[in-house]
Design an enzyme around this catalytic site. Sequence first.
Site: not given
Ligand code: SAH
Ligand code: SF4
Length: 373
Positions: A106, A119, A130, A133, A175-176, A207, A229-231, A306, A349
């Site tokens: 996607e 994106c 995570c 996610c 993906g990462e 990211s 991505s801090l969170h 989201n 996201c």
């Molecule tokens: N893996 C990388 C890049 C892809 S995710 C990363 O984690 O940074 C892109 C962004 O979407 C990241 O900041 C991730 O933490 C955030 N994200 C993932 N799930 C989400 C959700 N359900 N709602 C809002 N942001 C989310």
């Molecule tokens: Fe975590 Fe980013 Fe992988 Fe989703 S795509 S599981 S936010 S590292």
Amino acid sequence: MSDQRLPRAEPPRAPLTNVFIDHSREALRARFAAEGISPHWAEQVFSWIYRRGVYDLSAMEDLPQDLRERLAGSWSFRTLETKEVQRSVDGTRKLLLSCWDGEVVEAVLIPEARRTTLCVSTQVGCALACSFCATGALGFTRNLSAGEIVDQVLCAGESLEPGETLTNVVFMGMGEPLLNLPAVHEAIRVMTDQRGLALAPRRITVSTSGVIPKIRPLLEIGSINLAVSLHATTDEVRDHLVPLNKRYSLQALMSALRAEERLSRKRPVFFEYTLIEGVNDSLEDARRLPELLKGIPSKLNLIPMNPHSASDYRPPTTEVCDAFAAEVHAAGVRVMLRKNRGRDISAACGQLARRSGAAQPGASLARSGAASR
Ligand code: SAH
Ligand code: SF4
């Protein structure tokens, strides 16, 4: 959840070998040279692809006929096929792109007033799991090739509307990226090559959830933007949201970022913080954040969670999000509370979770809230 993977809709095609768009210009020159072909012809093929959008050797008139025939037997151009473009009422479009093995990637096109951002995904699924996610809930299937990342840009280019130009690419899809760094680097080389896709490096953002040892190698590619991505503001909460934190703690991550040489050039790091009701949205968190960011030129993006069917987490109320943003802003942090985009097509996201070539389970469940990136 990978055991819930649905059967593929289509039989796999043959794996792709010798794909032009897997290669930067330098790499294509080297491949041609190794095969006894003048690198000059690599330059020609490259410019036919990226300057003229031609994916057919027989149309590349300035290549010698025997070379065209030789390459046609063993090289191919494209890696993805656009299966579907889903459109949100706000103009956001989600591209469903199928790979040679039936996997579906996607990519999300986000038109805004002064820019159009794509994106891109870097892996099928993600191993980092995570807890908030949807991609993480899928588990990991495989890395995308450089060509599969580049092709997301080519496919997006083909679905632009009159007057639209692709201006920015963010590596924030499935993906990462730092766990697929060689392919990400090669794709960035193609994207930023003046004879390739000719995007300025500052229009590209990668990211990461915090794969510390790969941050410096990533940035060696040039002056692209880094998003982290801090969170969370404590290890206890971050361990739970981003399991990778158990390996690379918050303090280790922030120290690694502080040590980056590029910070001396005052390039900001973009921090992403997904606001989750009752988990990381307190005013204490908002007060700890500026402390954490101290010494790092930064911009903070707050993304209300989201929701999706693989998680019970919910976004905080608008009032809580506003109060959180106001608190960090008052401490001098540059902060942006992201608006919802594409809420009707699960393009936000963390909502990207397409399974192999088949309908998404739970796709009909209400999924609201799509943040623009
Ligand atoms: N893996 C990388 C890049 C892809 S995710 C990363 O984690 O940074 C892109 C962004 O979407 C990241 O900041 C991730 O933490 C955030 N994200 C993932 N799930 C989400 C959700 N359900 N709602 C809002 N942001 C989310
Ligand atoms: Fe975590 Fe980013 Fe992988 Fe989703 S795509 S599981 S936010 S590292």
